[in-house]
Write a protein that holds these residues in place. Sequence first.
Motif, PDB file in Angstrom:
ATOM      1  N   GLY A 249       0.931  -1.296  -0.042  1.00  0.00           N
ATOM      2  CA  GLY A 249      -0.149  -0.114   0.213  1.00  0.00           C
ATOM      3  C   GLY A 249       0.909   1.076   0.120  1.00  0.00           C
ATOM      4  O   GLY A 249       0.160   2.329   0.112  1.00  0.00           O
ATOM      5  N   ALA A 250       2.192   1.043   0.056  1.00  0.00           N
ATOM      6  CA  ALA A 250       3.006   2.256  -0.085  1.00  0.00           C
ATOM      7  C   ALA A 250       3.408   2.647  -1.361  1.00  0.00           C
ATOM      8  O   ALA A 250       3.766   1.942  -1.927  1.00  0.00           O
ATOM      9  N   PRO A 251       2.996   3.844  -2.032  1.00  0.00           N
ATOM     10  CA  PRO A 251       3.314   4.121  -3.222  1.00  0.00           C
ATOM     11  C   PRO A 251       4.857   4.089  -3.742  1.00  0.00           C
ATOM     12  O   PRO A 251       5.551   4.593  -2.792  1.00  0.00           O
ATOM     13  N   ALA A 252       5.358   3.758  -4.881  1.00  0.00           N
ATOM     14  CA  ALA A 252       6.572   3.606  -5.353  1.00  0.00           C
ATOM     15  C   ALA A 252       6.728   3.816  -6.618  1.00  0.00           C
ATOM     16  O   ALA A 252       5.975   3.448  -7.399  1.00  0.00           O
TER      17      ALA A 252
ATOM     18  N   THR B 284      16.260   6.983 -14.660  1.00  0.00           N
ATOM     19  CA  THR B 284      16.185   6.061 -13.283  1.00  0.00           C
ATOM     20  C   THR B 284      15.520   6.916 -12.348  1.00  0.00           C
ATOM     21  O   THR B 284      15.810   7.948 -12.028  1.00  0.00           O
ATOM     22  N   PHE B 285      14.897   5.747 -11.724  1.00  0.00           N
ATOM     23  CA  PHE B 285      13.981   6.188 -10.424  1.00  0.00           C
ATOM     24  C   PHE B 285      13.963   5.340  -9.421  1.00  0.00           C
ATOM     25  O   PHE B 285      14.259   4.249  -9.382  1.00  0.00           O
ATOM     26  N   ASP B 286      14.095   5.774  -7.933  1.00  0.00           N
ATOM     27  CA  ASP B 286      14.095   5.191  -6.968  1.00  0.00           C
ATOM     28  C   ASP B 286      13.355   5.825  -5.985  1.00  0.00           C
ATOM     29  O   ASP B 286      13.931   6.373  -4.808  1.00  0.00           O
ATOM     30  N   ALA B 287      11.957   6.118  -5.904  1.00  0.00           N
ATOM     31  CA  ALA B 287      11.195   6.972  -5.086  1.00  0.00           C
ATOM     32  C   ALA B 287      10.184   5.984  -4.282  1.00  0.00           C
ATOM     33  O   ALA B 287       9.446   5.230  -4.893  1.00  0.00           O
TER      34      ALA B 287
ATOM     35  N   PRO C 148       1.999  12.886  -0.064  1.00  0.00           N
ATOM     36  CA  PRO C 148       2.684  12.844  -0.857  1.00  0.00           C
ATOM     37  C   PRO C 148       4.096  13.615  -1.057  1.00  0.00           C
ATOM     38  O   PRO C 148       5.052  13.266  -1.714  1.00  0.00           O
ATOM     39  N   ASP C 149       3.792  14.772  -0.534  1.00  0.00           N
ATOM     40  CA  ASP C 149       5.005  15.791  -0.607  1.00  0.00           C
ATOM     41  C   ASP C 149       6.002  15.297   0.466  1.00  0.00           C
ATOM     42  O   ASP C 149       7.365  15.963   0.601  1.00  0.00           O
ATOM     43  N   LYS C 150       5.763  14.264   1.164  1.00  0.00           N
ATOM     44  CA  LYS C 150       6.922  13.735   2.216  1.00  0.00           C
ATOM     45  C   LYS C 150       7.591  12.286   1.558  1.00  0.00           C
ATOM     46  O   LYS C 150       8.336  11.563   2.170  1.00  0.00           O
ATOM     47  N   ALA C 151       7.422  12.300   0.303  1.00  0.00           N
ATOM     48  CA  ALA C 151       8.351  11.246  -0.503  1.00  0.00           C
ATOM     49  C   ALA C 151       9.928  11.288  -0.587  1.00  0.00           C
ATOM     50  O   ALA C 151      10.216  12.335  -0.347  1.00  0.00           O
ATOM     51  N   THR C 152      10.478  10.197  -0.622  1.00  0.00           N
ATOM     52  CA  THR C 152      11.952  10.292  -0.719  1.00  0.00           C
ATOM     53  C   THR C 152      12.510   9.512  -1.736  1.00  0.00           C
ATOM     54  O   THR C 152      11.755   8.616  -2.457  1.00  0.00           O
ATOM     55  N   GLY C 153      13.679   9.618  -2.174  1.00  0.00           N
ATOM     56  CA  GLY C 153      14.352   8.783  -2.994  1.00  0.00           C
ATOM     57  C   GLY C 153      14.990   9.701  -3.940  1.00  0.00           C
ATOM     58  O   GLY C 153      15.473  10.800  -3.582  1.00  0.00           O
TER      59      GLY C 153
ATOM     60  N   LYS D 265      24.984  10.829 -28.667  1.00  0.00           N
ATOM     61  CA  LYS D 265      24.930   9.540 -29.303  1.00  0.00           C
ATOM     62  C   LYS D 265      25.708   8.779 -28.030  1.00  0.00           C
ATOM     63  O   LYS D 265      26.156   9.319 -27.288  1.00  0.00           O
ATOM     64  N   PRO D 266      25.719   7.424 -28.154  1.00  0.00           N
ATOM     65  CA  PRO D 266      26.025   6.779 -26.795  1.00  0.00           C
ATOM     66  C   PRO D 266      27.737   7.212 -26.802  1.00  0.00           C
ATOM     67  O   PRO D 266      28.656   7.181 -27.910  1.00  0.00           O
ATOM     68  N   GLY D 267      28.056   7.759 -25.695  1.00  0.00           N
ATOM     69  CA  GLY D 267      29.253   8.114 -25.312  1.00  0.00           C
ATOM     70  C   GLY D 267      29.547   9.610 -25.924  1.00  0.00           C
ATOM     71  O   GLY D 267      30.787  10.051 -25.598  1.00  0.00           O
ATOM     72  N   GLY D 268      28.553  10.321 -26.125  1.00  0.00           N
ATOM     73  CA  GLY D 268      28.853  11.497 -26.844  1.00  0.00           C
ATOM     74  C   GLY D 268      28.664  12.752 -25.825  1.00  0.00           C
ATOM     75  O   GLY D 268      28.425  12.525 -24.512  1.00  0.00           O
ATOM     76  N   LYS D 269      28.620  13.847 -26.222  1.00  0.00           N
ATOM     77  CA  LYS D 269      28.489  15.081 -25.418  1.00  0.00           C
ATOM     78  C   LYS D 269      26.753  15.120 -25.021  1.00  0.00           C
ATOM     79  O   LYS D 269      25.944  14.639 -25.852  1.00  0.00           O
ATOM     80  N   GLY D 270      26.760  15.739 -23.801  1.00  0.00           N
ATOM     81  CA  GLY D 270      25.393  15.750 -23.678  1.00  0.00           C
ATOM     82  C   GLY D 270      25.217  16.398 -21.978  1.00  0.00           C
ATOM     83  O   GLY D 270      26.180  16.900 -21.421  1.00  0.00           O
ATOM     84  N   GLY D 271      23.877  15.933 -21.593  1.00  0.00           N
ATOM     85  CA  GLY D 271      23.714  16.519 -20.186  1.00  0.00           C
ATOM     86  C   GLY D 271      23.224  15.630 -19.338  1.00  0.00           C
ATOM     87  O   GLY D 271      23.052  14.580 -19.881  1.00  0.00           O
ATOM     88  N   TRP D 272      23.464  15.725 -18.011  1.00  0.00           N
ATOM     89  CA  TRP D 272      22.945  14.849 -17.065  1.00  0.00           C
ATOM     90  C   TRP D 272      22.616  15.416 -15.789  1.00  0.00           C
ATOM     91  O   TRP D 272      23.189  16.590 -15.461  1.00  0.00           O
ATOM     92  N   ALA D 273      21.830  14.681 -14.944  1.00  0.00           N
ATOM     93  CA  ALA D 273      21.314  15.391 -13.745  1.00  0.00           C
ATOM     94  C   ALA D 273      20.913  14.339 -12.670  1.00  0.00           C
ATOM     95  O   ALA D 273      20.487  13.082 -13.100  1.00  0.00           O
ATOM     96  N   THR D 274      20.952  14.563 -11.404  1.00  0.00           N
ATOM     97  CA  THR D 274      20.686  13.631 -10.377  1.00  0.00           C
ATOM     98  C   THR D 274      20.015  14.342  -9.417  1.00  0.00           C
ATOM     99  O   THR D 274      20.222  15.697  -9.307  1.00  0.00           O
ATOM    100  N   GLY D 275      19.116  13.954  -8.416  1.00  0.00           N
ATOM    101  CA  GLY D 275      18.625  14.816  -7.599  1.00  0.00           C
ATOM    102  C   GLY D 275      17.659  13.927  -6.721  1.00  0.00           C
ATOM    103  O   GLY D 275      17.615  12.782  -6.715  1.00  0.00           O
ATOM    104  N   ARG D 276      17.084  14.759  -5.765  1.00  0.00           N
ATOM    105  CA  ARG D 276      16.061  13.987  -4.489  1.00  0.00           C
ATOM    106  C   ARG D 276      14.915  14.321  -4.841  1.00  0.00           C
ATOM    107  O   ARG D 276      14.375  15.278  -5.256  1.00  0.00           O
ATOM    108  N   ILE D 277      14.040  13.166  -4.714  1.00  0.00           N
ATOM    109  CA  ILE D 277      12.561  13.251  -5.008  1.00  0.00           C
ATOM    110  C   ILE D 277      12.072  13.863  -3.853  1.00  0.00           C
ATOM    111  O   ILE D 277      12.305  13.861  -2.583  1.00  0.00           O
ATOM    112  N   ASP D 278      11.060  15.037  -4.163  1.00  0.00           N
ATOM    113  CA  ASP D 278      10.269  15.671  -2.998  1.00  0.00           C
ATOM    114  C   ASP D 278       8.766  15.362  -3.203  1.00  0.00           C
ATOM    115  O   ASP D 278       7.858  16.037  -2.350  1.00  0.00           O
ATOM    116  N   CYS D 279       8.149  14.578  -4.248  1.00  0.00           N
ATOM    117  CA  CYS D 279       6.829  14.283  -4.173  1.00  0.00           C
ATOM    118  C   CYS D 279       6.619  13.186  -4.897  1.00  0.00           C
ATOM    119  O   CYS D 279       7.175  13.013  -5.906  1.00  0.00           O
TER     120      CYS D 279
END
Length: 180
Positions: A31-34, A52-55, A65-70, A79-93
Amino acid sequence: MGVVWALWKELRDQVAALGGTSHFGRPVLRGAPALTGKAKLFRKTTEDITFTFDAHLAKKNVKRPDKATGTFKFVHLEKPGGKGGWATGRIDCLLTGGKVASATGIITKTNIKEMNGSRVGFSVHDQGKNDRLGYSWAATGGPDGTKKLTKCNSAAPFEKVKKGTGDFHVVPWKVPYPTS
Protein backbone atom coordinates in the motif's frame (compact mmCIF):
# COMPACT_ATOMS: atom_id res chain seq x y z
CA MET A 1 18.94 -17.60 -20.29
CA GLY A 2 16.78 -14.69 -21.57
CA VAL A 3 13.55 -16.44 -20.57
CA VAL A 4 14.89 -17.18 -17.08
CA TRP A 5 15.92 -13.53 -16.64
CA ALA A 6 12.49 -12.29 -17.79
CA LEU A 7 10.71 -14.64 -15.38
CA TRP A 8 12.98 -13.60 -12.52
CA LYS A 9 12.28 -9.89 -13.20
CA GLU A 10 8.52 -10.53 -13.28
CA LEU A 11 8.66 -12.44 -9.98
CA ARG A 12 10.79 -9.69 -8.42
CA ASP A 13 8.24 -7.06 -9.49
CA GLN A 14 5.37 -9.08 -8.04
CA VAL A 15 7.23 -9.46 -4.73
CA ALA A 16 7.86 -5.71 -4.64
CA ALA A 17 4.17 -4.95 -5.26
CA LEU A 18 3.15 -7.28 -2.44
CA GLY A 19 5.57 -5.89 0.10
CA GLY A 20 9.04 -7.24 -0.66
CA THR A 21 11.93 -5.18 -2.00
CA SER A 22 12.20 -2.66 -4.82
CA HIS A 23 14.41 -2.96 -7.91
CA PHE A 24 17.16 -1.39 -5.79
CA GLY A 25 16.73 -3.70 -2.77
CA ARG A 26 14.86 -1.14 -0.64
CA PRO A 27 11.89 -2.39 1.39
CA VAL A 28 8.44 -1.68 -0.03
CA LEU A 29 5.44 -1.79 2.26
CA ARG A 30 2.07 -3.01 1.00
CA GLY A 31 0.00 0.00 0.00
CA ALA A 32 3.00 2.35 0.03
CA PRO A 33 3.34 4.15 -3.32
CA ALA A 34 6.61 3.67 -5.19
CA LEU A 35 8.25 4.37 -8.54
CA THR A 36 11.39 2.40 -9.34
CA GLY A 37 13.33 1.33 -12.40
CA LYS A 38 15.38 2.45 -15.35
CA ALA A 39 14.75 2.80 -19.09
CA LYS A 40 16.10 4.37 -22.25
CA LEU A 41 13.80 6.50 -24.37
CA PHE A 42 12.98 5.34 -27.87
CA ARG A 43 14.69 7.47 -30.52
CA LYS A 44 15.16 6.95 -34.26
CA THR A 45 18.25 9.17 -33.93
CA THR A 46 21.55 8.33 -32.21
CA GLU A 47 20.47 10.11 -29.01
CA ASP A 48 20.93 8.07 -25.82
CA ILE A 49 18.45 9.19 -23.14
CA THR A 50 18.08 7.28 -19.87
CA PHE A 51 15.90 7.88 -16.80
CA THR A 52 16.30 6.11 -13.44
CA PHE A 53 13.99 6.33 -10.40
CA ASP A 54 13.99 5.05 -6.83
CA ALA A 55 11.08 6.95 -5.25
CA HIS A 56 9.03 5.85 -2.26
CA LEU A 57 6.38 7.14 0.09
CA ALA A 58 6.35 5.60 3.54
CA LYS A 59 3.03 4.03 4.50
CA LYS A 60 2.78 6.40 7.49
CA ASN A 61 2.85 9.34 5.02
CA VAL A 62 0.27 7.94 2.60
CA LYS A 63 -1.81 11.15 2.91
CA ARG A 64 1.27 13.37 2.35
CA PRO A 65 2.76 12.77 -1.13
CA ASP A 66 5.11 15.69 -0.46
CA LYS A 67 6.89 13.50 2.13
CA ALA A 68 8.22 11.15 -0.58
CA THR A 69 11.90 10.28 -0.58
CA GLY A 70 14.31 8.80 -3.05
CA THR A 71 16.41 9.72 -6.04
CA PHE A 72 16.24 10.27 -9.77
CA LYS A 73 18.79 10.50 -12.56
CA PHE A 74 18.60 11.37 -16.22
CA VAL A 75 21.25 11.41 -18.93
CA HIS A 76 20.82 12.83 -22.45
CA LEU A 77 23.73 12.15 -24.79
CA GLU A 78 23.86 13.14 -28.46
CA LYS A 79 25.00 9.58 -29.20
CA PRO A 80 26.21 6.76 -26.96
CA GLY A 81 29.37 8.06 -25.30
CA GLY A 82 28.86 11.53 -26.82
CA LYS A 83 28.37 15.04 -25.43
CA GLY A 84 25.24 15.89 -23.51
CA GLY A 85 23.66 16.70 -20.19
CA TRP A 86 22.96 14.78 -17.01
CA ALA A 87 21.40 15.42 -13.64
CA THR A 88 20.75 13.62 -10.36
CA GLY A 89 18.50 14.72 -7.57
CA ARG A 90 16.25 13.99 -4.64
CA ILE A 91 12.54 13.20 -4.94
CA ASP A 92 10.25 15.64 -3.11
CA CYS A 93 6.79 14.39 -4.12
CA LEU A 94 5.22 11.17 -5.44
CA LEU A 95 1.66 10.38 -6.51
CA THR A 96 0.58 7.08 -8.02
CA GLY A 97 -2.70 5.82 -9.37
CA GLY A 98 -2.97 2.37 -10.85
CA LYS A 99 0.11 1.95 -13.03
CA VAL A 100 0.77 5.69 -13.46
CA ALA A 101 3.12 7.78 -11.30
CA SER A 102 3.85 11.48 -11.14
CA ALA A 103 6.88 12.69 -9.20
CA THR A 104 8.97 15.79 -8.75
CA GLY A 105 12.43 16.35 -7.42
CA ILE A 106 15.18 18.90 -6.94
CA ILE A 107 18.34 18.64 -9.06
CA THR A 108 21.32 18.34 -6.71
CA LYS A 109 24.11 17.56 -9.22
CA THR A 110 24.40 18.31 -12.91
CA ASN A 111 26.86 19.26 -15.60
CA ILE A 112 24.64 22.22 -16.59
CA LYS A 113 25.00 24.83 -13.83
CA GLU A 114 21.77 26.67 -14.72
CA MET A 115 19.79 23.54 -13.85
CA ASN A 116 21.24 23.01 -10.37
CA GLY A 117 18.60 23.51 -7.68
CA SER A 118 15.70 23.41 -10.16
CA ARG A 119 12.60 21.31 -9.56
CA VAL A 120 11.75 18.89 -12.37
CA GLY A 121 8.74 16.63 -12.84
CA PHE A 122 8.35 13.13 -14.23
CA SER A 123 5.48 10.83 -15.12
CA VAL A 124 5.61 7.11 -15.82
CA HIS A 125 3.03 4.69 -17.18
CA ASP A 126 4.10 1.17 -16.19
CA GLN A 127 2.89 -1.00 -19.08
CA GLY A 128 5.24 -3.94 -18.69
CA LYS A 129 7.41 -4.05 -21.80
CA ASN A 130 5.81 -0.90 -23.29
CA ASP A 131 6.42 1.69 -20.56
CA ARG A 132 5.97 5.40 -21.25
CA LEU A 133 7.57 8.45 -19.65
CA GLY A 134 6.94 12.19 -19.51
CA TYR A 135 8.93 15.08 -18.09
CA SER A 136 7.98 18.60 -17.07
CA TRP A 137 10.37 20.53 -19.27
CA ALA A 138 8.44 19.44 -22.35
CA ALA A 139 5.74 21.85 -21.15
CA THR A 140 7.70 24.37 -19.05
CA GLY A 141 10.44 25.36 -21.49
CA GLY A 142 13.43 23.55 -20.00
CA PRO A 143 14.83 22.21 -16.73
CA ASP A 144 17.03 25.27 -16.34
CA GLY A 145 14.99 27.09 -13.68
CA THR A 146 13.33 29.53 -16.10
CA LYS A 147 9.88 28.63 -14.77
CA LYS A 148 8.81 27.51 -11.32
CA LEU A 149 7.31 24.04 -11.11
CA THR A 150 5.10 23.03 -8.18
CA LYS A 151 5.47 19.70 -6.41
CA CYS A 152 4.03 16.56 -8.07
CA ASN A 153 3.49 18.31 -11.38
CA SER A 154 4.57 16.88 -14.72
CA ALA A 155 3.51 16.28 -18.29
CA ALA A 156 1.62 13.18 -19.42
CA PRO A 157 3.84 10.15 -20.18
CA PHE A 158 4.19 10.95 -23.89
CA GLU A 159 7.55 9.25 -24.63
CA LYS A 160 7.98 5.57 -25.51
CA VAL A 161 10.87 3.68 -23.98
CA LYS A 162 13.30 1.70 -26.11
CA LYS A 163 12.18 -1.89 -26.58
CA GLY A 164 13.76 -4.21 -24.04
CA THR A 165 14.90 -1.43 -21.67
CA GLY A 166 11.74 -0.51 -19.76
CA ASP A 167 11.64 -1.88 -16.27
CA PHE A 168 9.72 0.88 -14.50
CA HIS A 169 7.57 -0.39 -11.67
CA VAL A 170 4.73 1.65 -10.15
CA VAL A 171 3.17 0.59 -6.85
CA PRO A 172 -0.28 2.22 -6.72
CA TRP A 173 -1.46 4.43 -3.92
CA LYS A 174 -4.19 2.85 -1.80
CA VAL A 175 -6.45 5.81 -1.08
CA PRO A 176 -7.35 5.81 2.62
CA TYR A 177 -11.05 6.71 2.17
CA PRO A 178 -13.04 6.84 5.38
CA THR A 179 -15.49 3.99 5.84
CA SER A 180 -19.14 4.82 6.29
